[in-house]
Design an enzyme around this catalytic site. Structure first.
Site, PDB file in Angstrom:
ATOM      1  CE  LYS A 269      -3.919  -1.762   2.735  1.00 63.11           C
ATOM      2  NZ  LYS A 269      -4.998  -1.564   1.779  1.00 63.11           N
ATOM      3  NE  ARG A 343     -11.169  -9.291  -2.390  1.00 60.52           N
ATOM      4  CZ  ARG A 343     -11.461  -8.340  -3.281  1.00 60.52           C
ATOM      5  NH1 ARG A 343     -11.804  -8.665  -4.510  1.00 60.52           N
ATOM      6  NH2 ARG A 343     -11.397  -7.066  -2.942  1.00 60.52           N
TER       7      ARG A 343
HETATM    8  N1  BES Z   1      -8.086  -3.650   4.364  1.00 57.89           N
HETATM    9  C1  BES Z   1      -8.304  -3.171   3.060  1.00 57.89           C
HETATM   10  C2  BES Z   1      -9.604  -2.383   2.921  1.00 57.89           C
HETATM   11  C3  BES Z   1      -9.732  -1.105   3.693  1.00 57.89           C
HETATM   12  C4  BES Z   1      -9.494   0.109   3.095  1.00 57.89           C
HETATM   13  C5  BES Z   1     -10.161  -1.113   5.005  1.00 57.89           C
HETATM   14  C6  BES Z   1      -9.647   1.281   3.804  1.00 57.89           C
HETATM   15  C7  BES Z   1     -10.318   0.071   5.713  1.00 57.89           C
HETATM   16  C8  BES Z   1     -10.066   1.270   5.104  1.00 57.89           C
HETATM   17  C9  BES Z   1      -8.367  -4.327   2.074  1.00 57.89           C
HETATM   18  O1  BES Z   1      -7.635  -5.455   2.381  1.00 57.89           O
HETATM   19  C10 BES Z   1      -7.835  -3.816   0.776  1.00 57.89           C
HETATM   20  O2  BES Z   1      -6.704  -3.451   0.732  1.00 57.89           O
HETATM   21  N2  BES Z   1      -8.676  -3.821  -0.263  1.00 57.89           N
HETATM   22  C11 BES Z   1      -8.306  -3.340  -1.533  1.00 57.89           C
HETATM   23  C12 BES Z   1      -8.848  -4.309  -2.555  1.00 57.89           C
HETATM   24  C13 BES Z   1      -8.281  -4.135  -3.932  1.00 57.89           C
HETATM   25  C14 BES Z   1      -6.817  -4.458  -3.968  1.00 57.89           C
HETATM   26  C15 BES Z   1      -9.037  -5.045  -4.871  1.00 57.89           C
HETATM   27  C16 BES Z   1      -8.903  -1.952  -1.706  1.00 57.89           C
HETATM   28  O3  BES Z   1      -9.972  -1.674  -1.147  1.00 57.89           O
HETATM   29  O4  BES Z   1      -8.291  -1.142  -2.364  1.00 57.89           O
HETATM   30 ZN    ZN Z   2      -5.607  -5.337   1.765  1.00 58.55          ZN
END
Ligand code: BES
Ligand code: ZN
Ligand code: ZN
Length: 489
Positions: A269, A343
């Site tokens: 990230k 997921r």
């Molecule tokens: N933990 C994150 C989602 C999240 C984002 C939680 C902001 C709380 C606040 C999740 O694991 C994630 O990173 N999801 C990605 C999915 C994408 C790579 C398909 C996202 O939401 O960008």
């Molecule tokens: Zn994630």
């Protein structure tokens, strides 16, 4: 901490009484209070407008040391949430004033148009939740929570709703527990540690509890969970909690995403998005705290909690984009993005729970997608389900508890986006759009005939800033919602 009481404010020497006040209507029948309020309003010191407050010391006509009037605003606009917020602010104010024991005068049943028990419940919830502090990492604890709060009610109400204070207290303690876990720094809640924290609280609550260590996860084929954990030296765990209710024919399973830190993995990230990713176990915290709470509430339903716990880290041993892994269900998943890890761990947990416990209802809670926060903002969770009754029940519990939920669609044709050229399914949608929906559709592939709902709590699980009855950090979102829901299903 919470109890009903009655008192004659003219005669009894009480230390502190909090009195909620409406701007345009008298909501109390206590004559001493009414007389003081009349004077105060005449002097234009205080009108009862929303959020207004005034403290009077030893007001004449009472034996009370300190009366705190708090404004509720217009009578017609008073709803349970405004009472909750007022009571939360009252708790915070009393903590600032370094008080130990406070009384709150509940509006008289005859003078308020809300259902009486809902009014009392909201007042107690607000004060109890507003009393929560997280000071584990402060060398000097400057603030101390209130020790005891008495809600002054009419005798008939104390009789009729006698069980309410302990129920509210249990649910708020569960919420506080979930908040505390979410607030823990990620270096103090690595998967093994977090699993042990749940274990010790669950044992105290007399729940059946079991932790699957890594070896067992390998033996049983939790390929997706293990793949997400592969990058971290802190190995994954699966925690299983169980509460059986005598004579209950039905079982509900709750599954909570427990990523103790989500760096994104190899698809790292950007810095700003990583800041609060210790909160990525909020679903797990809510599920575990709900089970611990219902051990006290004893609903007529068997309840299972399944909590996959993992740390998502990049390293030489981490899973890569392009890897294909065999999940517990047998489906092969191509990892399109290592940051779509929630997921994966949920897929394994849900498939396992379905096979092992055969629940009639399965609900998962997860901080699953940023896309859901884009869609609904930071205060509202997304509900995904093909089961109208279940979705509506969740939305209704959200209304009741003010843990708000909004139903989102699950269009089957969007599944197209999860197709992989090389494996049964990809964990990543082929477009950027509708990410909360494709995530939910991915999960749907791992439940068969069970009534299922997915609640994406990425927005409301964590608050950057504190509000009326929550400090900054974990909100405990889900505990009040699920406790209410389980009673109604
Ligand atoms: N933990 C994150 C989602 C999240 C984002 C939680 C902001 C709380 C606040 C999740 O694991 C994630 O990173 N999801 C990605 C999915 C994408 C790579 C398909 C996202 O939401 O960008
Ligand atoms: Zn994630
Ligand atoms: Zn995540």
């Amino acid at each position: 901490m919470l109890a009903f009481a009655s008192a004659d404010l003219k005669k009894e020497s009480i230390e502190t009484v909090i009195v909620p006040v409406c701007a345009d209507r008298e909501i109390h029948t206590d004559q001493a209070i009414a007389a003081i309020l009349k004077k105060v309003k005449k002097l234009k010191e205080f009108s009862g407008a929303k959020d207004e407050e005034i403290v009077l010391y030893k007001p004449s006509g009472t034996a009370v040391n300190r009366v705190i009037f708090l404004g509720l605003g217009k009578f017609d606009e008073v709803v349970p949430e405004s009472l909750r917020a007022m009571a939360g602010k009252a708790a915070k104010k009393c903590i600032q004033m370094k008080l130990d024991v406070v009384h709150m005068l509940a509006p008289s049943a005859a003078r308020i148009s809300l259902k009486h028990d809902l009014m009392l419940e909201a007042l107690m919830e607000g004060i109890c939740l507003g009393n929560h502090l997280f000071d584990k990492y402060l060398e000097t604890k400057k603030q101390k929570p209130l020790k005891k709060v008495f809600l002054l009610v009419e005798d008939a109400a104390a009789k009729k709703y006698g069980g309410l204070p302990s129920r509210v207290e249990a649910i708020c303690a569960g919420t506080a527990l979930a908040r505390d876990w979410v607030n823990l720094p990620p270096n103090d809640k690595r998967p093994e540690q977090f699993a042990d924290l749940i274990l010790s609280r669950a044992r105290k609550a007399k729940l059946a509890v079991r932790i699957m260590p890594e070896k067992e996860l390998q033996r049983k084929g939790f390929g997706a969970l293990l793949a997400v954990g592969a990058g971290s030296t802190n190995r994954p765990r699966m925690v299983l909690l169980e509460r059986k209710s005598k004579g209950a024919g039905r079982t509900i399973a709750l599954v909570g995403k427990g990523v103790t830190f989500d760096s994104g993995g190899i698809n790292l990230k950007p810095s700003a998005s990583m800041d609060d990713m210790k909160m990525d176990m909020s679903g797990a915290a809510a599920v575990a705290a709900t089970l611990i709470t219902i051990a006290k509430l004893k609903p007529k339903m068997n309840v299972i909690g399944a909590i996959p716990i993992v740390e998502n880290m990049p390293s030489g041993s981490a899973a890569r984009p392009g890897d294909i892994i065999k999940s517990y269900s047998g489906k092969n998943i191509e990892i399109g993005n290592t940051d779509a890890e929630g997921r994966l761990i949920l897929a394994d947990a849900m498939a396992y729970v379905s096979r092992r416990y055969k629940p009639q209802i399965l609900i998962d809670l997860a901080t699953l997608t940023g896309a859901c926060v884009v869609a609904l903002g930071e205060k509202i969770a997304g509900v995904f389900s093909d089961d109208d009754g279940l979705a509506e029940a969740i939305v209704a519990s959200g209304k009741k508890t003010h843990e708000r939920c909004w139903r989102m669609p699950l269009p089957p044709d969007y599944k197209e986006q999860l197709k992989s050229d090389f494996a049964d399914i990809s964990n990543m949608g082929s477009t950027r759009w509708g990410g909360a929906i494709t995530a939910a559709l991915f999960l749907s592939e791992f439940v068969k005939d069970t009534r299922w709902a997915h609640i994406d709590i990425a927005g409301p699980a964590y608050a950057k800033k504190g509000d009326a009855y929550c400090t900054a950090g974990g909100t405990g979102f889900g505990v009040r919602l699920l406790c209410d829901l389980i009673d109604k299903l």
